[in-house]
Design a protein around this motif. Structure first.
Motif, mmCIF file in Angstrom:
data_model
loop_
_atom_site.group_PDB
_atom_site.id
_atom_site.type_symbol
_atom_site.label_atom_id
_atom_site.label_comp_id
_atom_site.label_asym_id
_atom_site.label_seq_id
_atom_site.Cartn_x
_atom_site.Cartn_y
_atom_site.Cartn_z
ATOM 1 N N ALA A 170 -5.102 16.639 2.372
ATOM 2 C CA ALA A 170 -5.170 15.349 1.680
ATOM 3 C C ALA A 170 -4.974 15.527 0.179
ATOM 4 O O ALA A 170 -4.279 14.728 -0.472
ATOM 5 C CB ALA A 170 -6.510 14.672 1.965
ATOM 6 N N GLY A 204 -1.437 16.130 -0.630
ATOM 7 C CA GLY A 204 -0.746 14.845 -0.574
ATOM 8 C C GLY A 204 -0.946 14.032 -1.843
ATOM 9 O O GLY A 204 -0.001 13.417 -2.364
ATOM 10 N N TYR A 212 -0.428 13.960 4.213
ATOM 11 C CA TYR A 212 -1.391 12.915 4.602
ATOM 12 C C TYR A 212 -1.465 12.795 6.132
ATOM 13 O O TYR A 212 -2.546 12.633 6.696
ATOM 14 C CB TYR A 212 -0.978 11.570 4.004
ATOM 15 C CG TYR A 212 -1.259 11.405 2.529
ATOM 16 C CD1 TYR A 212 -2.419 11.930 1.960
ATOM 17 C CD2 TYR A 212 -0.373 10.698 1.707
ATOM 18 C CE1 TYR A 212 -2.676 11.761 0.603
ATOM 19 C CE2 TYR A 212 -0.628 10.525 0.352
ATOM 20 C CZ TYR A 212 -1.778 11.070 -0.194
ATOM 21 O OH TYR A 212 -2.045 10.896 -1.529
ATOM 22 N N LEU A 216 -7.052 7.596 4.333
ATOM 23 C CA LEU A 216 -5.809 8.343 4.507
ATOM 24 C C LEU A 216 -4.694 7.422 5.002
ATOM 25 O O LEU A 216 -3.545 7.535 4.567
ATOM 26 C CB LEU A 216 -6.024 9.490 5.495
ATOM 27 C CG LEU A 216 -6.814 10.694 4.949
ATOM 28 C CD1 LEU A 216 -7.213 11.640 6.076
ATOM 29 C CD2 LEU A 216 -5.973 11.447 3.918
ATOM 30 N N ARG A 231 -3.193 5.614 2.154
ATOM 31 C CA ARG A 231 -2.253 6.467 1.418
ATOM 32 C C ARG A 231 -0.927 6.587 2.169
ATOM 33 O O ARG A 231 0.155 6.566 1.571
ATOM 34 C CB ARG A 231 -2.871 7.854 1.212
ATOM 35 C CG ARG A 231 -4.057 7.876 0.278
ATOM 36 C CD ARG A 231 -3.586 7.706 -1.151
ATOM 37 N NE ARG A 231 -4.703 7.717 -2.083
ATOM 38 C CZ ARG A 231 -4.568 7.587 -3.402
ATOM 39 N NH1 ARG A 231 -3.369 7.439 -3.922
ATOM 40 N NH2 ARG A 231 -5.618 7.595 -4.195
ATOM 41 N N ILE A 232 -1.018 6.742 3.490
ATOM 42 C CA ILE A 232 0.202 6.838 4.304
ATOM 43 C C ILE A 232 1.019 5.559 4.174
ATOM 44 O O ILE A 232 2.247 5.600 4.036
ATOM 45 C CB ILE A 232 -0.179 7.119 5.779
ATOM 46 C CG1 ILE A 232 -0.701 8.552 5.923
ATOM 47 C CG2 ILE A 232 1.003 6.884 6.707
ATOM 48 C CD1 ILE A 232 -1.275 8.871 7.292
#
Length: 587
Positions: A506, A509, A525, A541, A544-545
């Motif tokens: 993470a 990423g 990620y 997460l 973020r993706i």
């Protein structure tokens, strides 16, 4: 004949033989393969390869005329002695000087080899073969001749001390073997690797592409039980080191096809069966591992069978086996040895379906062994914090760092942070090389934002020789806080993917996203999201993706990722706001 062979193998399998060391296995394989290899090179030199054929009808000339004259004169000279007669050597040297290419040089070496085999002049043969190999370093037949000459000279000069070869000779043998790639030379090449010591350890043997096939031929079913046992294990190890897990499991499963009554009378086969059971438990199929363990009647194997069944998800069957091991016999006695009894009590205390049963098994364990560290930790987790702290201070547990760490972790519930930090350092000073304590300390200091304590902890770990992947992870967080993103990313990537925590992926990423590399950030990620089990962290997460997908123009997938994040944690304000913007068409 086939029936007689089967009877012979069955009789041999009943013979008790000791386990062969890897070096002895290699020597045995070398002698077998050298016999095969010697035959192969003999065929190659005399008939099997066109390069050794004189082709006299097609290439009459001065050189081949000299060859015929040499063959006629050779019969007049004696065929014994430390070295070939001087006139013979001069004639062969003259022939070598007249030779123009690989084929004609091989014709000369053919006569050197023939002379050596008839009279024992292997030093002359080896000298000539190596000199020719230096002129034609990529010619396979010449490399084969040089290879054989080195091995034969070593065997002839000192049979008792020839194996393994001395380092200088072994290096030359490996050098010649590396040239040869054509089919037909496999046994010769592999015997050379064995004699040079390349198969003395699995780590070196795995670098040889042909090694698994060699072990299969030499250690086949026709071999003695001692040889078959040793080579089977080596084949499994080589396949495993190459990452061929499925093939390794299939090879081990073949053991189940062996005749069970004969198997249980053969100690070597029993060792193989146990080896297969443990391998399948760790790397293959735990249910099949349980079947392997079921072939044994001893209590430790029954306990391991229960472990394998538990790992395979057959919980009730595992508990049944463990319960049988901790139950008294008809006369009220406990038959399992103490170690198996303690282990089964701990397993039942950990796996019992309700709290009362767990406590009962753990109390029996602690009465049997008050200093059992894992039993003490598990038992303390059924107690309220004050009682647990008191219990973990038991003097019998004083020599183990894990109960002390559990006491520190439980202390977080009642101790202020100003006490927790010095208590952590007191524990680290008491056990200066216990890596789990340092790892927990790094986690706690990071959680409390005591970053100077984290830096101090990392220095203490380095001084005390403590290792672990938590160190580059903790150091990378410091770099990121200091704005040294490239250094932080590089340090996180030193952690192997299979050992990398999801937080490491993470953070990589985050760095890549900040560097405007959404495609690369998306990869890390996604890897992190596949490991995390906490819904709140998984939702962060997925957010973020979604942002990376939007930056890549994949709007539909971005919205799906956001909706999934909302299902994971509907209370996350960032997720809710992003979903609202998507719904209202503000993107």
């Amino acid at each position: 004949m086939a029936a007689q062979k089967k009877q012979n193998r069955a009789a041999a399998s009943k013979t008790t033989r000791p386990r062969v060391s890897l070096s002895r296995v290699c020597l045995l394989g070398a002698l077998t393969a050298l016999g095969l290899g010697g035959g192969i090179i003999g065929i190659s030199l005399y008939s099997g390869r066109s390069v050794f054929s004189l082709q006299g009808k097609a290439r009459e000339g001065a050189f081949y005329q000299k060859l015929r004259e040499f063959d006629q004169q050779l019969a007049a000279f004696p065929q014994t002695g430390a070295s070939a007669p001087a006139p013979i050597n001069r004639l062969l040297d003259d022939l070598a000087r007249s030779a123009l290419g690989v084929e004609s040089h091989l014709s000369v070496l053919k006569r050197r080899r023939n002379l050596a085999l008839r009279g024992g002049y292997f030093a002359d043969y080896r000298t000539a073969a190596e000199k020719t190999a230096a002129v034609f370093p990529h010619a396979e037949p010449i490399a084969a001749a040089a290879l054989e000459s080195l091995i034969r000279e070593a065997l002839e000069s000192s049979p008792a001390r020839a194996l393994p070869l001395e380092k200088e000779a072994a290096d030359r043998v490996r050098s010649y073997a590396s040239v040869i790639r054509s089919p037909g030379y496999e046994d010769l090449v592999l015997s050379a690797y064995v004699l040079s010591g390349a198969l003395e350890t699995p780590q070196t043997a795995v670098e040889i592409p042909q090694s698994a096939g060699f072990l299969s031929r030499v250690g086949g079913q026709e071999a003695s039980p001692e040889t078959w046992d040793a080579f089977f294990v080596d084949r499994v190890i080589l396949r495993f080191l190459r990452g061929e897990i499925r093939e390794t499991s299939l090879l081990i499963q073949s053991l189940l096809a062996m005749d069970s009554p004969a198997l249980m009378k053969n100690p070597a086969a029993l060792r193989l069966l146990r080896f297969g059971a443990e391998f399948l438990y760790d790397f293959g199929d735990p249910a099949l591992s349980a079947e392997f363990f079921s072939r044994f009647s001893d209590d430790p194997s029954t306990a391991r069978q229960g472990d394998a069944l538990w790992l395979a998800g057959r919980l009730d069957a595992a508990r049944t086996l463990w319960t049988a091991l901790v139950s008294p016999d008809a006369e009220g006695r406990y038959t399992p040895e103490s170690k198996t009894l303690r282990r089964s009590l701990y397993n039942l205390g950990s796996a019992a379906p309700d709290k009362a049963q767990s406590l009962a098994f753990l109390e029996r364990l602690m009465a049997l062994e008050p200093a059992h560290p894992f039993g003490a930790i598990r038992y303390s987790r059924f107690l309220e914090t004050p009682q647990a702290l008191s219990f973990l201070e038991t003097p019998q547990l004083g020599g183990n760092s894990l109960p002390a760490l559990e006491q520190l972790r439980r202390g977080r519930d009642v101790w202020p942070i100003d006490k927790m930090i010095p208590e952590t350092w007191l524990l680290l000073n008491r056990y200066p090389q216990a890596s789990p304590l340092y790892q927990w300390g790094a986690y706690y200091f990071e959680l409390q934002k005591r970053f100077h304590e984290t830096a101090r902890l990392i220095r203490a770990a380095e001084i005390n020789g403590v290792e672990g992947y938590w160190i580059p992870f903790a150091q990378s967080l410091q770099y990121i806080r200091e704005g040294r993103y490239d250094a932080g990313e590089a340090l996180l990537k030193t952690i192997p993917p299979q050992a990398r925590m999801w937080q490491a992926d993470a953070n990589i990423g985050l760095i890549l996203e900040a560097k405007r590399s959404p495609a690369s950030a998306l990869e890390y990620y996604t890897a992190a999201a596949g490991q995390v089990s906490n819904n709140r962290e998984a939702a962060r997460l997925r957010l973020r993706i979604a942002r990376c997908l939007r930056a890549l123009g994949r709007d539909r997938e971005s919205r799906e990722a956001l909706e999934y994040a909302g299902r994971l944690d509907g209370e996350n304000p960032a997720v809710r706001m992003e979903l609202r913007r998507v719904t209202q068409g503000e993107l």
